[in-house]
Motif scaffolding. Sequence first.
Motif, PDB file in Angstrom:
ATOM      1  N   VAL A  12      18.243  -1.767 -10.195  1.00  0.00           N
ATOM      2  CA  VAL A  12      18.063  -1.324 -10.996  1.00  0.00           C
ATOM      3  C   VAL A  12      16.770  -1.694 -12.158  1.00  0.00           C
ATOM      4  N   GLU A  13      16.818  -0.649 -12.564  1.00  0.00           N
ATOM      5  CA  GLU A  13      15.612  -1.203 -13.993  1.00  0.00           C
ATOM      6  C   GLU A  13      15.961  -1.693 -14.301  1.00  0.00           C
ATOM      7  N   TYR A 104      18.188   5.345  -4.124  1.00  0.00           N
ATOM      8  CA  TYR A 104      17.759   6.247  -4.882  1.00  0.00           C
ATOM      9  C   TYR A 104      17.826   7.830  -4.794  1.00  0.00           C
ATOM     10  N   GLY A 108      21.217   8.108  -5.780  1.00  0.00           N
ATOM     11  CA  GLY A 108      20.652   8.712  -6.340  1.00  0.00           C
ATOM     12  C   GLY A 108      20.757  10.580  -6.636  1.00  0.00           C
ATOM     13  N   PRO A 139      23.069  -0.939 -14.636  1.00  0.00           N
ATOM     14  CA  PRO A 139      21.965   0.115 -15.431  1.00  0.00           C
ATOM     15  C   PRO A 139      21.409  -0.533 -17.531  1.00  0.00           C
ATOM     16  N   GLU A 156      12.532   7.135 -14.875  1.00  0.00           N
ATOM     17  CA  GLU A 156      13.269   6.904 -15.340  1.00  0.00           C
ATOM     18  C   GLU A 156      13.810   7.146 -16.159  1.00  0.00           C
ATOM     19  N   GLU A 158      15.562  10.200 -16.214  1.00  0.00           N
ATOM     20  CA  GLU A 158      16.977  10.219 -15.227  1.00  0.00           C
ATOM     21  C   GLU A 158      18.173   9.555 -16.373  1.00  0.00           C
ATOM     22  N   PHE A 163      21.831   6.431 -12.436  1.00  0.00           N
ATOM     23  CA  PHE A 163      21.468   4.925 -12.236  1.00  0.00           C
ATOM     24  C   PHE A 163      22.113   4.464 -12.460  1.00  0.00           C
ATOM     25  N   ASP A 164      24.093   5.163 -12.964  1.00  0.00           N
ATOM     26  CA  ASP A 164      24.965   4.507 -11.860  1.00  0.00           C
ATOM     27  C   ASP A 164      25.509   4.916 -10.973  1.00  0.00           C
ATOM     28  N   VAL A 166      23.049   5.067  -8.401  1.00  0.00           N
ATOM     29  CA  VAL A 166      21.701   4.082  -7.466  1.00  0.00           C
ATOM     30  C   VAL A 166      22.705   2.874  -7.968  1.00  0.00           C
ATOM     31  N   TYR A 167      22.658   2.286  -8.882  1.00  0.00           N
ATOM     32  CA  TYR A 167      23.822   0.881  -9.187  1.00  0.00           C
ATOM     33  C   TYR A 167      24.866   0.468  -8.055  1.00  0.00           C
TER      34      TYR A 167
END
Length: 203
Positions: A12-13, A104, A108, A139, A156, A158, A163-164, A166-167
Amino acid sequence: MSKGKFIVLEGVEGVGKSKQAGFLKENLARRGIQAIVTREPGGAPLGEKLRELILDPQYNEDAITELFMYSASRRAHLNEIVLPALNSGKIVICDRFIYSTVAYQGYGRGLDVDFIRSVNAKTIEPTEVDLALFLDLSPRDGFKRKGGADGGDRLERENIEFFDRVYKGFCDMADGGELVRIDASGAKEQTATLIMNEVDKIL
């Protein structure tokens, strides 16, 4: 000349993929092993142009458009950068690859994951990944580490629920054996050591 190795870093980011890619290149260089670092989206001239468009907040494209923009960038990147380097015997260290697209755009954005996998498979032909590492950090911890989201980056912007998801995608791929999980919660030197331990297994 033997073919090189293709190593992918995912997460993640804010997890530190770019920094770890640099550390890995340096560690390999100390052993006399040639490596290049590249990234997705981007890497090649066309890919970098597409990256600018994909991440530009003025555009609000849907998940299918994103998927095919990423795929076009990826194909150019493979043809122009990755495959020539591998064929010359170099190790290629890539910051993100097909697994990010699953996480993503699939988890996502909600696109059908099987559809994404079929597009990915055709896009990367005949490339094979030798090692795919998931730098595991939540995240919330990732954004905390990098000092918050980049307001100029469309993705970013979002919400944290995105992001949860995505993770979870990355975690599911690690649990399924597609990705090797690396604990990225410690000091960067610790993470670098864990990464090198896995890389040693394929050298």
